[in-house]
Scaffold this motif. Structure first.
Motif, short mmCIF file in Angstrom:
data_model
loop_
_atom_site.label_atom_id
_atom_site.label_comp_id
_atom_site.label_asym_id
_atom_site.label_seq_id
_atom_site.Cartn_x
_atom_site.Cartn_y
_atom_site.Cartn_z
N VAL A 42 22.42 44.19 44.40
CA VAL A 42 20.89 43.81 44.24
C VAL A 42 20.26 45.08 45.00
O VAL A 42 20.70 45.61 45.91
N GLY A 43 19.47 45.61 44.07
CA GLY A 43 18.76 46.82 44.59
C GLY A 43 17.14 46.84 44.44
O GLY A 43 16.67 45.85 43.97
N GLY A 44 16.46 47.86 44.89
CA GLY A 44 15.07 47.77 44.95
C GLY A 44 14.32 48.00 46.31
O GLY A 44 14.98 48.89 47.15
N SER A 45 13.39 47.69 46.67
CA SER A 45 12.64 48.02 47.87
C SER A 45 11.98 46.65 48.45
O SER A 45 11.51 46.05 47.72
N PHE B 35 19.87 43.44 50.96
CA PHE B 35 19.00 42.73 49.77
C PHE B 35 19.55 41.45 49.32
O PHE B 35 18.58 40.52 49.35
N GLY B 36 20.72 41.32 49.49
CA GLY B 36 21.44 40.06 49.00
C GLY B 36 21.23 38.98 49.92
O GLY B 36 21.08 37.67 49.53
N ASN C 160 14.28 41.84 36.95
CA ASN C 160 13.43 42.84 37.82
C ASN C 160 12.37 41.78 38.19
O ASN C 160 11.44 41.29 37.48
N ALA C 161 12.13 41.64 39.66
CA ALA C 161 11.27 40.78 40.25
C ALA C 161 10.32 41.54 41.18
O ALA C 161 10.71 42.52 41.83
N SER D 182 7.73 43.62 47.46
CA SER D 182 9.05 43.70 47.22
C SER D 182 9.42 43.76 45.76
O SER D 182 8.66 43.19 44.96
N GLU D 183 10.09 44.72 45.47
CA GLU D 183 10.42 44.98 44.00
C GLU D 183 12.23 44.96 43.94
O GLU D 183 12.69 45.73 44.60
N LEU D 184 12.69 43.96 43.21
CA LEU D 184 14.12 43.76 43.26
C LEU D 184 14.88 43.84 41.70
O LEU D 184 14.06 43.45 40.96
N THR D 185 15.91 44.44 41.77
CA THR D 185 16.66 44.50 40.33
C THR D 185 17.81 43.73 40.83
O THR D 185 18.77 44.16 41.75
#
Length: 145
Positions: free
Chosen positions: A98-101, A65-66, A127-128, A111-114
């Motif tokens: 960085v987490g999410g999908s 993710f990063g 939260n993006a 994409s959903e990132l935290t």
């Protein structure tokens, strides 16, 4: 001849992993708590194993993710959005975790990132939500808490 976890399985310091695993797996099928004795006997080795597994997961998250284009787009959005800058102050850096999908199919995707933003006014969770059109990521929603 029954083997036990002892000098046969050790290399003077720690057990041979696969041989010990085979014996303990058989014992734990009969008694699920049999592994607790092994864990306490080799407490330092157990925690070393757990720490190495966590480090591996963090490395995978960081590399997945990063280093993604979606996360770079979200960072650029944060740097250029006046409402976010007003809330966080000048952004110093972003957290490592960085987490999410992220799902893509050709030139489109979602994409959903935290992630964490470290700014002058403190630490903030972000939260993006992003969408990808024609191989370009765009931020559809970004909330900073």
């Amino acid at each position: 001849m029954e083997f036990t976890i002892g000098s046969y399985f050790t290399r003077e310091h720690y057990p041979k992993f696969f041989k010990a695993w085979k014996v303990m797996n058989g014992k734990m099928r009969k008694n699920p708590f049999a592994g607790m004795g092994f864990m306490f006997k080799y407490l330092l080795e157990t925690w070393t194993f757990v720490i190495i597994c966590w480090m591996g997961m963090i490395l995978i998250m960081l590399l997945t993710f990063g280093q993604s284009k979606a996360f770079k787009t979200a960072k650029d959005y944060c740097k250029n959005d006046s409402k976010i800058i007003e809330k966080t102050g000048k952004i110093r850096y972003y957290g490592l975790l960085v987490g999410g999908s992220i799902s893509t199919k050709g030139e489109s995707g979602e994409s959903e990132l935290t992630f964490t933003i470290v700014g002058e006014k403190g630490n903030f969770n972000a939260n993006a939500e992003l969408t990808k059109y024609n191989d370009t990521w765009e931020v559809t929603d970004l909330q900073v808490k």
